[in-house]
Motif scaffolding. Structure first.
Motif, mmCIF file in Angstrom:
data_model
loop_
_atom_site.group_PDB
_atom_site.id
_atom_site.type_symbol
_atom_site.label_atom_id
_atom_site.label_comp_id
_atom_site.label_asym_id
_atom_site.label_seq_id
_atom_site.Cartn_x
_atom_site.Cartn_y
_atom_site.Cartn_z
ATOM 1 N N ILE A 198 -9.932 23.917 27.038
ATOM 2 C CA ILE A 198 -10.037 22.464 26.967
ATOM 3 C C ILE A 198 -9.198 21.898 25.815
ATOM 4 C CG2 ILE A 198 -11.629 20.544 26.599
ATOM 5 C CD1 ILE A 198 -13.803 22.220 27.901
ATOM 6 N N THR A 199 -9.249 22.587 24.673
ATOM 7 C CA THR A 199 -8.599 22.080 23.453
ATOM 8 C C THR A 199 -7.444 22.986 23.051
ATOM 9 O OG1 THR A 199 -10.729 21.196 22.696
ATOM 10 C CG2 THR A 199 -8.967 21.384 21.059
ATOM 11 N N SER A 200 -6.351 22.368 22.614
ATOM 12 C CA SER A 200 -5.207 23.102 22.062
ATOM 13 C C SER A 200 -4.764 22.426 20.771
ATOM 14 C CB SER A 200 -4.041 23.143 23.059
ATOM 15 O OG SER A 200 -3.603 21.826 23.370
ATOM 16 N N VAL A 201 -4.077 23.165 19.939
ATOM 17 C CA VAL A 201 -3.661 22.650 18.632
ATOM 18 C C VAL A 201 -2.168 22.919 18.438
ATOM 19 C CG1 VAL A 201 -3.948 22.812 16.136
ATOM 20 C CG2 VAL A 201 -5.955 22.998 17.642
ATOM 21 N N LYS A 202 -1.432 21.882 18.002
ATOM 22 C CA LYS A 202 -0.026 21.998 17.657
ATOM 23 C C LYS A 202 0.108 21.827 16.146
ATOM 24 C CE LYS A 202 4.491 21.934 17.851
ATOM 25 N NZ LYS A 202 5.286 23.159 18.119
ATOM 26 N N THR A 203 0.671 22.814 15.479
ATOM 27 C CA THR A 203 0.818 22.732 14.024
ATOM 28 C C THR A 203 2.196 22.167 13.662
ATOM 29 O OG1 THR A 203 1.590 25.031 13.920
ATOM 30 C CG2 THR A 203 -0.765 24.632 13.585
ATOM 31 N N LEU A 204 2.193 21.265 12.678
ATOM 32 C CA LEU A 204 3.421 20.669 12.159
ATOM 33 C C LEU A 204 3.462 20.886 10.651
ATOM 34 C CD1 LEU A 204 3.422 17.205 13.996
ATOM 35 C CD2 LEU A 204 4.709 19.244 14.632
ATOM 36 N N THR A 205 4.640 21.209 10.123
ATOM 37 C CA THR A 205 4.773 21.352 8.683
ATOM 38 C C THR A 205 4.878 19.982 8.019
ATOM 39 O OG1 THR A 205 6.086 22.318 6.889
ATOM 40 C CG2 THR A 205 7.286 21.589 8.839
ATOM 41 N N VAL A 206 4.170 19.831 6.912
ATOM 42 C CA VAL A 206 4.230 18.575 6.157
ATOM 43 C C VAL A 206 4.945 18.792 4.829
ATOM 44 C CG1 VAL A 206 2.191 17.597 7.241
ATOM 45 C CG2 VAL A 206 1.928 19.014 5.197
ATOM 46 N N ARG A 207 5.574 19.938 4.669
ATOM 47 C CA ARG A 207 6.342 20.204 3.463
ATOM 48 C C ARG A 207 7.647 19.405 3.471
ATOM 49 N NH1 ARG A 207 5.726 26.781 3.642
ATOM 50 N NH2 ARG A 207 3.633 26.927 2.692
ATOM 51 N N VAL A 208 8.196 19.193 2.269
ATOM 52 C CA VAL A 208 9.472 18.482 2.152
ATOM 53 C C VAL A 208 10.580 19.368 2.713
ATOM 54 C CG1 VAL A 208 11.143 17.446 0.570
ATOM 55 C CG2 VAL A 208 8.695 17.179 0.140
ATOM 56 N N GLN A 209 11.366 18.797 3.595
ATOM 57 C CA GLN A 209 12.470 19.523 4.221
ATOM 58 C C GLN A 209 13.798 18.850 3.864
ATOM 59 O OE1 GLN A 209 11.670 20.701 8.416
ATOM 60 N NE2 GLN A 209 9.876 19.372 8.248
ATOM 61 N N LYS A 210 14.853 19.643 3.817
ATOM 62 C CA LYS A 210 16.198 19.109 3.559
ATOM 63 C C LYS A 210 17.039 19.226 4.827
ATOM 64 C CE LYS A 210 19.461 21.297 1.206
ATOM 65 N NZ LYS A 210 20.744 21.108 1.949
ATOM 66 N N THR A 211 17.607 18.113 5.219
ATOM 67 C CA THR A 211 18.461 18.073 6.397
ATOM 68 C C THR A 211 19.825 17.532 6.011
ATOM 69 O OG1 THR A 211 16.546 17.671 7.838
ATOM 70 C CG2 THR A 211 18.724 17.160 8.731
ATOM 71 N N ASP A 212 20.875 18.274 6.328
ATOM 72 C CA ASP A 212 22.250 17.855 6.057
ATOM 73 C C ASP A 212 22.824 17.177 7.296
ATOM 74 O OD1 ASP A 212 22.220 18.976 3.463
ATOM 75 O OD2 ASP A 212 22.697 20.956 4.280
ATOM 76 N N LEU A 213 23.331 15.970 7.110
ATOM 77 C CA LEU A 213 23.863 15.197 8.219
ATOM 78 C C LEU A 213 25.228 14.625 7.847
ATOM 79 C CD1 LEU A 213 20.655 13.194 9.264
ATOM 80 C CD2 LEU A 213 21.610 15.193 10.411
ATOM 81 N N ASN A 214 26.071 14.431 8.841
ATOM 82 C CA ASN A 214 27.370 13.779 8.683
ATOM 83 C C ASN A 214 27.329 12.427 9.375
ATOM 84 O OD1 ASN A 214 28.555 15.956 7.283
ATOM 85 N ND2 ASN A 214 29.004 16.994 9.207
ATOM 86 N N ALA A 215 27.942 11.437 8.761
ATOM 87 C CA ALA A 215 27.945 10.089 9.330
ATOM 88 C C ALA A 215 29.331 9.474 9.171
ATOM 89 C CB ALA A 215 26.893 9.224 8.642
ATOM 90 N N ASP A 216 29.774 8.781 10.204
ATOM 91 C CA ASP A 216 31.047 8.058 10.182
ATOM 92 C C ASP A 216 30.769 6.576 10.021
ATOM 93 O OD1 ASP A 216 32.466 10.411 10.578
ATOM 94 O OD2 ASP A 216 32.383 10.229 12.762
#
Length: 276
Positions: free
Chosen positions: A65-83
């Motif tokens: 009946i029940t399921s659980v999805k775990t998500l990290t709440v730690r600070v993450q670093k993401t590198d992105l490029n933008a024009d």
């Protein structure tokens, strides 16, 4: 006695089989879930996200009946490029590093509206960074983007934070790793810097030449003043005394024009007076 002995192995077999069945049921249906450190559990009942958010630790749940999805709440670093483009229409390519995390109090909302970490980056973070970058650089010329980098970074940081907060994504910091311009503009900037350096060098050389000329003038004035003072202190008696002090006791071998020796005015003691 024989019936008791027969029943005992039979009951033991039942216990063993029952234990195995229970163990298999626990493994298959998992009546509990574990949320690790730095994570939050999103509870879903028949696939519907619930208001309850599971903290770190072990939690009982209803299998199937029940399921659980775990998500990290730690600070993450993401590198992105933008024009983007500057106010004076110079093309800009920027590399940014975004430090962000999911709001622990809104983990269920984030998963329901956006999805997991990968979907957050692709779905809202990347487009938001591109739009905020374009809006910020459009207010400044290319030269201002270079010289006012701290101000630009603060504007992007604040705009991105306000844009993502309603989604339950908290932006901690934005770093402008690098900026890239078109080859023509980069060459123009380089030429300008070279010209400025050459101008500063020429200014320095001119200042140095002026200082050296002034120093020569001061030295000449000093020498002239010294010579003037020396002429004021020189008297005929002093010159005669200096000549006597420097005389080596020999008369010059060069005769004057009329064949006479040069005359030195000297006072010779009277020999007669000395004898007396």
């Amino acid at each position: 006695m024989r019936n008791t002995e027969t029943a005992f192995p039979y009951n033991l077999t039942l216990y063993i089989v029952g234990g195995i069945v229970v163990l298999i049921g626990v493994i298959l249906f998992k009546p509990f879930t574990i949320v690790n450190a730095g994570e939050r559990g999103v509870v879903m009942r028949f696939g519907k996200v619930q208001d309850r958010i599971l903290d770190e630790g072990i939690h009982p749940i209803m299998p199937i009946i029940t399921s659980v999805k775990t998500l990290t709440v730690r600070v993450q670093k993401t590198d992105l490029n933008a024009d983007a483009a500057s106010k004076d229409l110079q093309k800009i390519t920027a590399e940014l590093a975004i430090n962000w995390n999911i709001d622990p109090m809104k983990a269920n909302q984030v998963y329901q509206q956006v999805g997991d970490e990968e979907q957050i980056v692709n779905g809202i973070l990347n487009p938001a960074v591109s739009e905020v970058m374009k809006a910020a650089t459009a207010k400044k010329t290319a030269l201002e983007i270079i010289t006012k980098r701290t101000e630009l970074k603060a504007e992007i940081d604040e705009s991105l934070r306000k844009r993502l907060e309603p989604y339950g994504v908290l932006v901690k910091d934005v770093s402008l790793v690098s900026f890239g311009f078109s080859p023509e503009f980069s060459k123009a900037i380089e030429s300008k810097q070279i010209a400025e350096q050459e101008a500063k060098q020429a200014q320095y050389l001119a200042l140095k030449a002026t200082q050296e000329a002034q120093a020569e003038i001061n030295r000449a004035k000093g020498q002239a003043e010294a010579q003037r003072l020396q002429r004021m202190t020189l008297t005929p008696e002093l010159l005669q005394q200096q000549a006597i002090q420097k005389w080596n006791g020999q008369f010059p071998t060069v005769m004057a024009g009329e064949g006479t020796l040069p005359f030195i005015n000297m006072t010779v003691p009277n020999s007669t007076a000395s004898k007396k």
